[in-house]
Design an enzyme around this catalytic site. Structure first.
Site, mmCIF file in Angstrom:
data_model
loop_
_atom_site.group_PDB
_atom_site.id
_atom_site.type_symbol
_atom_site.label_atom_id
_atom_site.label_comp_id
_atom_site.label_asym_id
_atom_site.label_seq_id
_atom_site.Cartn_x
_atom_site.Cartn_y
_atom_site.Cartn_z
ATOM 1 N N ASP A 181 0.860 -1.181 0.000
ATOM 2 C CA ASP A 181 0.000 0.000 0.000
ATOM 3 C C ASP A 181 0.898 1.233 0.000
ATOM 4 O OD1 ASP A 181 -2.147 1.670 0.167
ATOM 5 O OD2 ASP A 181 -2.550 1.295 2.282
ATOM 6 N N ASP A 227 -3.412 2.446 -5.704
ATOM 7 C CA ASP A 227 -2.189 2.455 -4.887
ATOM 8 C C ASP A 227 -2.032 1.211 -4.008
ATOM 9 O OD1 ASP A 227 -4.193 3.042 -3.052
ATOM 10 O OD2 ASP A 227 -2.904 4.353 -1.871
ATOM 11 N N GLU A 228 -2.659 0.123 -4.410
ATOM 12 C CA GLU A 228 -2.626 -1.089 -3.589
ATOM 13 C C GLU A 228 -2.521 -2.320 -4.462
ATOM 14 O OE1 GLU A 228 -5.803 -2.136 -0.523
ATOM 15 O OE2 GLU A 228 -6.272 -0.104 -1.167
#
Ligand SMILES: [Mg+2]
Length: 371
Positions: free
Chosen positions: A12, A115-116
């Protein structure tokens, strides 16, 4: 148990949007940066989309009123905080670069959001949990050195635990939960740390005097099910015992891939609209190949002046992700359905009924075996 567990990594990125903007504009990390709607010197009516760690120190959070953020941290000329609107193109470009790095060691890879990502690295590290830890350090360094972004990693035997682990030492953290350390990990840990336990559920449990995960487990599945219902009780028991899913697949996070364009003025040059459509199709197919999925459904969306919107779809028998197949499908769908005489405001394309291209992998495998 150690030997047959998968090794799942959840990565993350830390305060992703703010970090990308900071990098792009050369901002000082120590100065509060707030991304959101126009604060209008404290009279703005919009909200904060996100902010950096410096702003979080003042209690500023996502979805807070922008006027409240301004009260805590005013921008120029009253204070030093920076307020910007944010720029989506920057984020997806940075995200793509990060995902490229993360994808390398993963036998199974799943981008869960911009974003993960989840990685199954079991084979890559040869089931060695120490090697997984070292791998995370390398990935973290590589993302920082080559892209300039900070990332946190969680390593665990399944998805939900990996996600929880990546939160533990944020920012720039790495945390590992070994399969035989689950009990220890859950001891005294707040129930709100479990993704999937929301505010409402937590309040209900607090009222029964349950505030940590081990307390939840001590309560017992049967007694718990009388409070929360059987489904939740069974699920949280599986979480506690480490029996939730470790399956990493791009299909879990994605149901379809679509893109669309709104024209700056309504168009009646259909050839031009078609060219736009075909370039959208190519972009969609490129994303599909990057994510590692193919699809069976092609859907063209046309919005005319006055917001009248139609979608026209067609399925093919086998999932594919080739440009030629879908550009020609899209072209047919457009030509057969466009209402001439009307002006077009928006054109879009969606690839649906996604699947992983197993047939291709099988083909590749048989080629390798033959060699
Ligand atoms: Mg993040």
């Amino acid at each position: 148990m150690v030997n047959d567990s998968r090794i799942i990594i959840h990565c993350d990125l830390d305060a992703f949007y703010a970090a990308v903007e900071t990098l792009h504009h050369g901002f000082d990390e120590a100065i509060p940066l707030i991304i959101g709607s126009d604060p209008e010197n404290g009279r703005g009516r919009g909200i904060v989309s996100t902010c950096n760690y410096a702003a979080r120190k003042f209690g500023i959070r996502s979805a807070m009123a922008i006027s409240e953020a301004w009260r805590r941290c005013p921008g120029a000329p009253y204070g030093s905080a920076i307020y910007i609107r944010g720029s989506r193109g920057l984020y997806s470009r940075a995200s793509r670069k990060v995902m490229k790095i993360l994808k390398q060691p993963a036998e199974f890879f799943e981008q869960a959001s911009i974003d993960e990502a989840y990685l199954d690295v079991t084979e890559f590290v040869n089931q060695d949990w120490d090697a997984a830890l070292a791998l995370c350090r390398n990935l973290q360094d590589e993302v920082l050195e080559s892209i300039g972004l900070s990332a946190s990693f969680g390593i665990a035997p399944n998805r939900i635990l990996a996600k929880m682990a990546s939160e533990i030492n944020k920012p720039r953290g790495i945390f590992r939960i070994l399969p035989d350390e689950l009990g220890e990990f859950f001891e005294g840990r707040d129930i709100r740390e479990v993704p999937g336990i929301g505010k409402k559920r937590a309040t209900q449990l607090y009222e029964w005097g349950i505030s940590t995960i081990d307390e939840l487990h001590t309560y017992g599945e049967l007694s718990l099910s009388r409070i929360t219902g059987e489904r939740f009780a069974a699920w949280i028991t599986r979480v506690y015992e480490g029996r939730t899913s470790s399956e990493i697949s791009p299909l879990r996070s994605r149901k379809s891939i679509g893109k669309e364009t709104t024209f700056n003025y309504d168009r009646d040059n259909y050839q031009e609209v078609l060219e736009n459509l075909l370039s959208i199709v190519r972009r969609v197919m490129k994303s599909a190949r990057e994510i590692g999925v193919s699809g069976r459904l092609a859907e063209v969306k046309i919005r005319y002046t006055g917001f009248e919107t139609h979608t026209h779809g067609r399925s093919i028998p086998v999932a594919m992700n080739d440009d030629e197949v879908f550009t020609s499908l899209a072209e047919k769908l457009f030509a057969n359905n466009v209402q001439t005489g009307k002006k077009i405001r928006l054109i879009g394309f969606r690839l649906g009924q996604l699947d992983t291209p197993t047939s291709k992998q099988t083909r590749l495998m048989s080629i390798i075996e033959e060699e």
